[in-house]
Design an enzyme around this catalytic site. Structure first.
Site, PDB file in Angstrom:
ATOM      1  N   ASP A 134       0.851  -1.193   0.000  1.00  0.00           N
ATOM      2  CA  ASP A 134       0.000   0.000   0.000  1.00  0.00           C
ATOM      3  C   ASP A 134       0.887   1.244   0.000  1.00  0.00           C
ATOM      4  O   ASP A 134       2.022   1.210   0.474  1.00  0.00           O
ATOM      5  CB  ASP A 134      -0.860   0.050   1.276  1.00  0.00           C
ATOM      6  CG  ASP A 134      -2.042  -0.904   1.229  1.00  0.00           C
ATOM      7  OD1 ASP A 134      -2.296  -1.526   0.184  1.00  0.00           O
ATOM      8  OD2 ASP A 134      -2.719  -1.026   2.273  1.00  0.00           O
ATOM      9  N   ARG A 186      -1.221  -1.072  -8.473  1.00  0.00           N
ATOM     10  CA  ARG A 186      -2.612  -0.749  -8.141  1.00  0.00           C
ATOM     11  C   ARG A 186      -2.744   0.779  -8.213  1.00  0.00           C
ATOM     12  O   ARG A 186      -1.911   1.506  -7.656  1.00  0.00           O
ATOM     13  CB  ARG A 186      -2.960  -1.211  -6.737  1.00  0.00           C
ATOM     14  CG  ARG A 186      -4.376  -0.763  -6.326  1.00  0.00           C
ATOM     15  CD  ARG A 186      -4.583  -0.760  -4.809  1.00  0.00           C
ATOM     16  NE  ARG A 186      -4.518  -2.077  -4.235  1.00  0.00           N
ATOM     17  CZ  ARG A 186      -4.172  -2.303  -2.955  1.00  0.00           C
ATOM     18  NH1 ARG A 186      -3.829  -1.301  -2.155  1.00  0.00           N
ATOM     19  NH2 ARG A 186      -4.139  -3.537  -2.498  1.00  0.00           N
TER      20      ARG A 186
END
Ligand code: FDA
Length: 309
Positions: A134, A186
């Site tokens: 992340d 992502r």
């Protein structure tokens, strides 16, 4: 992004308040946070993942928690992330794992963080699985990219990928560079408070940059996870892929657990891969606050549950 800047600032500032944090952490699950959190334990979360998988949804599991302040906490977080791979295999779940580097000790010592990350990605490789790193707020963007590159060199795109935020001016250049390395990315709009010197202040610019960087990565033939609940950017990806003969295997849509559930299922029916980011764990409050900051209706939903309980 759906919330105005002032509302977002207030919610994110309250999230840093210890009294508010303690109160909500103690009572929040009963008050409705479980709509967004799959449980406080990995075992509870595994049951939710099994249900999602049975519908055809893929999952990424995230043990919630952010910046840690001791080496022991960082090692504990790494051990928990590694344990997820065992639970995935034991329960035959279709899930990978997402991690945050501040949880692995980035704020204490980047080398400690690297060692923890390396252990987790090695474990992913052993289980033929994947870790998504992340991305957090801008003070740690560069070091996150640097540590990603180090593990990427060892383990490759099959076992580790990164997240990039379309609200940052720098991201287009990062995507270009990471694309040349063959990295799986992502794409998100970005969930933190960032100054206008480094991030687009207007939603329309964040959105158009999102479309631009996704197109860049797909055109380069690189795997892309489109992580958004915004139908405009989702439709744009679909359109772009069709127009450029890009196979559905080269990308997936991702959404957060409990958000736009019907849209998740609809995309699945249309033949797209959909992955649900599924958070679990006791320290869910900062994650939950960001979801409220994005959408005032979530705060209203939470407040109504508070009065009902
Ligand atoms: P946008 O905010 O424009 O919302 C579009 C529409 O989606 C809204 O109108 C509403 O209908 C719905 N929606 C959006 N947020 C909602 C919410 N909280 N509750 C209910 N409905 C909502 N960020 C980051 O900085 N680093 C990261 O690593 C990640 N990782 C990540 C993984 C995944 C799978 C997702 C989906 C998102 C993230 N994010 C993130 C968060 C991301 O940056 C962003 O804050 C949120 O996804 C909200 O932006 P949207 O793209 O959904 O669009």
């Amino acid at each position: 992004m759906a919330f105005d800047n002032l509302g977002r600032k207030v919610v994110l500032t309250l999230a840093g308040n210890r009294v508010v944090t303690n109160f909500v952490s103690n009572h929040g699950m009963k008050m409705g946070a479980k709509r967004f959190i799959a449980g406080e334990s990995l075992e509870e979360a595994a049951i939710r993942v099994k249900e999602l998988n049975s519908e055809g949804l893929l999952v990424t599991l995230d043990h919630v928690g952010e910046s840690v302040s001791t080496k022991e906490e960082a090692i504990e977080a790494a051990n928990e992330a590694m344990k997820i791979f065992d639970i995935i295999d034991q329960n035959q779940l279709n899930s990978n794992v997402s991690v945050k580097l501040t949880q692995l000790g980035l704020g204490i010592d980047p080398e400690l963080c690297y060692e923890n990350l390396d252990k987790i990605v090695a474990k992913a490789k052993k289980h033929n699985n994947f870790v998504r790193i992340d991305i957090e707020d801008s003070p740690v963007t560069q070091i996150t990219i640097d540590l990603f590159k180090r593990v990427f060199e060892t383990y490759g795109k099959e076992h580790v990928g990164l997240v990039v935020q379309s609200y940052l001016y720098r991201t287009e250049k990062d995507v270009d560079e990471l694309g040349k390395m063959g990295a799986s990315l992502r794409f998100v709009k970005g969930a933190y408070k960032e100054p206008k010197e480094i991030a687009f202040p207007l939603k329309k610019d964040v959105d158009s940059n999102f479309n631009k960087i996704v197109a860049l990565h797909l055109k380069n033939g690189q795997y892309s996870a489109i992580a958004s609940h915004d139908e405009n950017v989702i439709n744009e990806t679909k359109r772009f892929a069709k127009e450029n003969n890009i196979s559905n295997d080269l990308f997936e849509f991702q959404m957060l657990y409990g958000i736009r559930n019907e849209l998740q299922r609809q995309l699945l029916k249309e033949g797209y891969k959909v992955r649900v980011y599924t958070p679990y764990g006791k320290h869910w409050y900062p994650y939950f606050s960001r979801r409220v900051a994005e959408r005032p209706a979530n705060a209203l939903f939470f407040a109504k549950s508070l009065f009902r309980s």
